[in-house]
Design a protein around this motif. Structure first.
Motif, short mmCIF file in Angstrom:
data_model
loop_
_atom_site.label_atom_id
_atom_site.label_comp_id
_atom_site.label_asym_id
_atom_site.label_seq_id
_atom_site.Cartn_x
_atom_site.Cartn_y
_atom_site.Cartn_z
N UNK A 256 -2.16 9.09 -11.02
CA UNK A 256 -3.14 8.61 -10.11
C UNK A 256 -2.64 9.23 -8.78
N UNK A 257 -3.60 10.12 -8.30
CA UNK A 257 -3.34 10.67 -7.10
C UNK A 257 -4.19 10.12 -5.97
N UNK A 258 -3.56 9.44 -4.84
CA UNK A 258 -4.23 8.91 -3.94
C UNK A 258 -4.59 9.92 -2.68
N UNK A 259 -5.62 10.03 -2.04
CA UNK A 259 -5.62 10.58 -0.62
C UNK A 259 -5.92 9.72 0.42
N UNK A 260 -5.81 8.39 0.16
CA UNK A 260 -6.01 7.58 1.30
C UNK A 260 -4.98 7.37 2.31
N UNK A 261 -5.52 7.19 3.49
CA UNK A 261 -4.53 7.14 4.59
C UNK A 261 -3.59 5.75 4.75
N UNK A 262 -2.42 5.82 4.78
CA UNK A 262 -1.89 4.66 4.82
C UNK A 262 -1.64 3.97 3.58
N UNK A 263 -1.83 4.21 2.50
CA UNK A 263 -1.68 3.69 1.18
C UNK A 263 -0.22 4.37 0.51
N UNK A 264 0.72 3.48 0.69
CA UNK A 264 1.80 4.32 0.09
C UNK A 264 2.21 4.10 -1.36
N UNK A 265 3.01 4.87 -1.77
CA UNK A 265 3.28 4.75 -3.52
C UNK A 265 3.69 3.46 -3.88
N UNK B 49 5.01 10.77 5.79
CA UNK B 49 3.45 10.76 5.58
C UNK B 49 2.55 10.35 6.57
N UNK B 50 3.01 9.37 7.35
CA UNK B 50 2.15 8.84 8.38
C UNK B 50 2.07 10.03 9.55
N UNK B 51 3.23 10.54 9.65
CA UNK B 51 3.09 11.64 10.92
C UNK B 51 2.41 12.84 10.53
N UNK C 174 -1.11 8.13 17.95
CA UNK C 174 -2.17 7.44 17.49
C UNK C 174 -2.68 7.27 16.17
N UNK C 175 -2.77 8.62 15.74
CA UNK C 175 -3.13 8.73 14.29
C UNK C 175 -2.04 7.90 13.25
N UNK C 176 -1.04 8.65 13.60
CA UNK C 176 0.11 8.18 12.85
C UNK C 176 0.40 6.58 13.00
N UNK C 177 0.25 6.00 13.98
CA UNK C 177 0.58 4.55 14.30
C UNK C 177 -0.51 3.80 13.44
N UNK C 178 -1.79 4.44 13.45
CA UNK C 178 -2.72 3.81 12.76
C UNK C 178 -2.60 3.76 11.05
N UNK C 179 -2.09 4.86 10.65
CA UNK C 179 -1.68 4.96 9.40
C UNK C 179 -0.67 3.86 8.78
N UNK C 180 0.24 3.73 9.86
CA UNK C 180 1.24 2.69 9.46
C UNK C 180 0.55 1.27 9.59
N UNK C 181 -0.33 1.20 10.57
CA UNK C 181 -1.02 -0.14 10.69
C UNK C 181 -1.59 -0.66 9.43
N UNK D 6 -2.33 -4.14 4.89
CA UNK D 6 -2.59 -4.40 3.53
C UNK D 6 -1.54 -4.90 2.63
N UNK D 7 -0.26 -4.73 3.43
CA UNK D 7 0.84 -5.43 2.71
C UNK D 7 0.78 -6.73 3.17
N UNK D 8 0.35 -7.32 4.20
CA UNK D 8 -0.14 -8.78 4.73
C UNK D 8 -1.21 -9.27 3.74
N UNK D 9 -2.25 -8.61 3.66
CA UNK D 9 -3.47 -9.12 2.78
C UNK D 9 -2.71 -9.44 1.22
#
Ligand SMILES: NC(=O)C1=CN([C@@H]2O[C@H](COP(=O)(O)OP(=O)(O)OC[C@H]3O[C@@H](n4cnc5c(N)ncnc54)[C@H](OP(=O)(O)O)[C@@H]3O)[C@@H](O)[C@H]2O)C=CC1
Ligand SMILES: O=C(O)[C@@H]1CCC=N1
Length: 279
Positions: free
Chosen positions: A96-105, A168-170, A261-268, A273-276
């Motif tokens: 499974x290869x994911x291109x989704x921003x902010x979705x960790x392995x 990856x976020x950077x 800004x983009x990097x921090x949004x990726x982290x966010x 998602x971890x909280x959800x």
């Protein structure tokens, strides 16, 4: 690339199209080896079929077991439900290869069965012209064979960098989102040129050739960007005046703020998602 390799895209939006275009138009895979799916937008699937010759089918009709590589290419908010929907329909030898921003392995592995092979990928839309800067971070279960497969598949859409996941976020802030900064720059070049009497189309060509030339200089020449900038800048000349105005108007600060800004949004996205998931 093996001519029996099969690749499915779950999510057939802008990013999937940019990748499909690169992969199919370079002949890396035959159109028959590629399938794209959506949940509801059938017109889009027909459009991709007509343009690239690939198969387009609705998500609920996808036979997951027939594919060697499953690209996740929906929005990050749909990641969890998508992972859960494929979990019990794939084998450990499929990747499974994911291109989704902010979705960790880690997130992917947690939502799939033990031992599942996952790779986090961050391409950009320049994939369409084989000019993406694409990063990959392999998950803990991936075989070397599949890392090599990812590299060779993705090298059909541009340059591939294997990076540590904590970068990856950077990388997303620099390269995933990066094309938009240059389009924004161009929008302002066009606007300024137009305000000063130039035809917009001509300004676009001149601006794009200038960006292309500068990018090639940085790739092909040995000088650093600072040296290249200094070579353009005559004392008390036009460039010095332009750069002074850029500095006075916060040019450098704005670039740093955009990347961070983009990097921090990726982290966010990762944190939200971890909280959800914990709740
Ligand atoms: N655009 C870019 O420059 C880049 C994007 N990315 C990442 O790529 C991903 C997609 O972005 P982008 O292509 O721009 O988004 P789009 O909105 O263009 O495309 C998303 C597609 O996914 C489909 N979809 C949504 N949920 C599902 C599902 N559960 N199963 C199947 N299909 C689904 C949607 O169609 P329908 O509603 O019919 O299901 C839609 O066609 C994002 O996660 C983003 O972070 C990464 C790098 C660069
Ligand atoms: O804007 C986004 O979230 C996606 C990820 C990188 C580029 N586009």
């Amino acid at each position: 690339m093996a001519n029996d390799l099969r690749v499915a895209f779950i999510g057939a939006g802008n990013m999937a199209e940019a990748m499909i275009s690169g992969i199919v138009k370079t002949g890396t895979l035959e159109p028959r080896q590629v399938t794209a799916t959506n949940r509801s937008n059938a017109d889009r699937l027909l459009e991709l079929h007509n343009e690239y010759g690939i198969q387009g089918i609705m998500r609920d009709k996808l036979q997951l077991s027939s594919y060697d590589v499953i690209f996740l290419a929906m929005k990050p908010k749909d990641a969890e439900s998508s992972l859960l929907s494929i979990k019990d329909h794939i084998r450990p030898d499929q990747v499974v290869m994911s291109v989704l921003a902010g979705i960790s392995t880690e997130f992917m592995e947690e939502h799939l069965n033990d031992g599942q092979q996952v790779i986090r990928v961050m391409p950009n839309t320049s994939s369409m012209l084989r000019e993406s800067a694409t990063a990959i971070s392999p998950g803990q279960n991936v075989t070397m064979k599949n890392v090599k497969l990812a590299k060779s598949l993705l090298s059909s859409i541009g340059e591939v960098y294997v990076i540590e996941e904590d970068q990856m976020d950077l990388f997303t802030g620099i390269a995933g989102s990066g094309p938009a900064y240059f389009y924004y720059l161009m929008e302002h070049i066009e606007k300024t040129a137009h305000e000063n009497g130039m035809d917009v189309q001509q300004a676009r060509e001149i601006g794009a050739q200038t960006i292309l030339g500068a990018a090639k200089m940085m790739i092909e020449r040995e000088e650093t960007p600072t040296e290249l900038r200094q070579n353009v800048t005559s004392p008390n000349g036009t460039t010095a005046a332009g750069l002074d105005a850029l500095n006075e108007n916060g040019g450098g600060t704005a670039i740093k703020a955009a990347i961070e800004g983009a990097m921090n949004r990726s982290k966010e996205i990762t944190e939200q998602l971890a909280k959800v998931t914990v709740q």
